[in-house]
Scaffold this motif. Structure first.
Motif, short mmCIF file in Angstrom:
data_model
loop_
_atom_site.label_atom_id
_atom_site.label_comp_id
_atom_site.label_asym_id
_atom_site.label_seq_id
_atom_site.Cartn_x
_atom_site.Cartn_y
_atom_site.Cartn_z
N ASP A 11 25.69 3.90 82.03
CA ASP A 11 24.51 3.57 81.23
C ASP A 11 24.84 3.36 79.76
N SER A 12 25.65 4.23 79.19
CA SER A 12 25.95 4.08 77.76
C SER A 12 26.90 2.91 77.49
N MET A 13 27.79 2.61 78.44
CA MET A 13 28.66 1.44 78.27
C MET A 13 27.82 0.16 78.33
N ALA A 14 26.87 0.11 79.23
CA ALA A 14 25.98 -1.05 79.31
C ALA A 14 25.21 -1.21 78.00
N LEU A 15 24.68 -0.11 77.48
CA LEU A 15 23.94 -0.17 76.22
C LEU A 15 24.82 -0.69 75.09
N LEU A 16 26.05 -0.20 75.01
CA LEU A 16 26.96 -0.65 73.96
C LEU A 16 27.21 -2.15 74.06
N TYR A 17 27.51 -2.63 75.25
CA TYR A 17 27.80 -4.06 75.41
C TYR A 17 26.57 -4.92 75.15
N ILE A 18 25.40 -4.47 75.58
CA ILE A 18 24.16 -5.23 75.33
C ILE A 18 23.90 -5.33 73.83
N LEU A 19 23.95 -4.18 73.15
CA LEU A 19 23.67 -4.20 71.71
C LEU A 19 24.74 -4.97 70.94
N ASN A 20 25.98 -4.87 71.38
CA ASN A 20 27.04 -5.62 70.72
C ASN A 20 26.81 -7.12 70.87
N GLU A 21 26.35 -7.52 72.04
CA GLU A 21 26.05 -8.94 72.28
C GLU A 21 24.86 -9.41 71.45
N LEU A 22 23.90 -8.52 71.22
CA LEU A 22 22.66 -8.89 70.52
C LEU A 22 22.67 -8.59 69.02
N LYS A 23 23.72 -8.01 68.49
CA LYS A 23 23.68 -7.56 67.10
C LYS A 23 23.41 -8.69 66.12
N GLY A 24 23.89 -9.89 66.40
CA GLY A 24 23.59 -11.02 65.52
C GLY A 24 22.12 -11.38 65.56
N GLY A 100 25.01 6.36 57.24
CA GLY A 100 23.96 5.42 56.91
C GLY A 100 23.34 4.75 58.12
N ILE A 101 23.11 5.52 59.16
CA ILE A 101 22.54 5.00 60.41
C ILE A 101 21.01 5.07 60.34
N ASP A 102 20.37 3.99 60.72
CA ASP A 102 18.91 3.93 60.73
C ASP A 102 18.30 4.42 62.04
N LYS A 103 18.94 4.04 63.15
CA LYS A 103 18.44 4.41 64.49
C LYS A 103 19.61 4.84 65.35
N ILE A 104 19.33 5.76 66.27
CA ILE A 104 20.31 6.17 67.27
C ILE A 104 19.80 5.65 68.61
N ALA A 105 20.61 4.80 69.26
CA ALA A 105 20.24 4.25 70.57
C ALA A 105 20.86 5.11 71.66
N ILE A 106 20.00 5.54 72.57
CA ILE A 106 20.42 6.39 73.69
C ILE A 106 20.14 5.63 74.98
N ALA A 107 21.03 5.74 75.95
CA ALA A 107 20.97 4.92 77.16
C ALA A 107 20.13 5.52 78.28
N HIS A 108 19.09 6.25 77.95
CA HIS A 108 18.21 6.73 79.02
C HIS A 108 17.62 5.54 79.74
N HIS A 109 17.50 5.64 81.06
CA HIS A 109 16.98 4.55 81.88
C HIS A 109 15.85 5.07 82.76
N SER A 110 15.32 4.20 83.62
CA SER A 110 14.12 4.57 84.38
C SER A 110 14.37 5.75 85.33
N ASP A 111 15.57 5.89 85.85
CA ASP A 111 15.87 7.03 86.72
C ASP A 111 15.81 8.34 85.91
N ASP A 112 16.33 8.31 84.67
CA ASP A 112 16.26 9.48 83.79
C ASP A 112 14.80 9.85 83.52
N TYR A 113 13.98 8.82 83.28
CA TYR A 113 12.56 9.03 83.02
C TYR A 113 11.92 9.76 84.19
N ALA A 114 12.16 9.26 85.40
CA ALA A 114 11.57 9.87 86.60
C ALA A 114 12.09 11.29 86.81
#
Length: 183
Positions: A11-24, A100-114
């Motif tokens: 989950d956290s690796m997916a989050l890293l790659y997604i955000l890295n792809e979208l950072k621009g 100097g971090i504004d937000k912390i992104a955590i990779a909780h997903h729908s299974d974690d929610y449930a």
């Protein structure tokens, strides 16, 4: 600036790659925050090095906190899970100030929610426990993957050939959350 909490798991690796792809597109910069809890000895050290090498390959700054959570938990007479969570969130707060971090992104997903909702129900929650997580919470925590399932995340990683670590303690039903998840 977004600090991405990365354990090395799917989950956290997916989050890293997604955000890295979208950072621009998001007009943000990233850094990675990793906590080595001292719980799994060599395996968690290997996970730390894996995340560090991934960050190097992606040219993303890597910040790590190493703690002996079992020792801290024993000294405070707390369970290891609660202590590990407290250590992580304290590190996140410190890192926000220090880097100097504004937000912390955590990779909780729908299974974690449930799982969290069921965990709260089992413990006897009121109505507020039926909505255990939101996409954002104070102070500055974001959960952008709450609409994705663990199966979707792992499938996406396999399709893209993205490696991740497997924490063997996730199968250990002596931890309350794992017992709920597996049993």
């Amino acid at each position: 600036r977004i600090g991405v909490a990365v354990s090395g798991g799917a989950d956290s690796m997916a989050l890293l790659y997604i955000l890295n792809e979208l950072k621009g597109t998001l007009a943000c910069s990233l850094c990675v925050l990793h906590v080595e809890h001292g719980i799994r000895k060599e395996a968690s050290i290997a996970d730390m090095h894996f995340v560090q090498e991934t960050c190097k390959a992606l040219a993303v700054p890597f910040y790590v906190k190493q703690e002996n959570v079992p020792l801290i938990a024993a000294a405070k007479k707390q369970n290891v899970e609660a202590t590990a969570r407290a250590v992580r969130y304290a590190f996140f707060e410190d890192a926000k100030q220090q880097y100097g971090i504004d937000k912390i992104a955590i990779a909780h997903h729908s299974d974690d929610y449930a799982e969290t909702m069921l965990f709260h129900l089992v413990r006897g929650t009121g109505v507020e426990g039926l909505v255990p997580m939101d996409y954002s919470r104070e102070p500055g925590i974001i959960r952008p993957m709450l609409n994705a399932s663990r199966a979707e995340i792992e499938s996406s990683l396999r399709r893209k050939g993205i490696a991740f670590c497997v924490d063997e303690t996730n199968a250990d039903v002596s931890y309350a959350r794992n017992l709920l998840r597996h049993e």
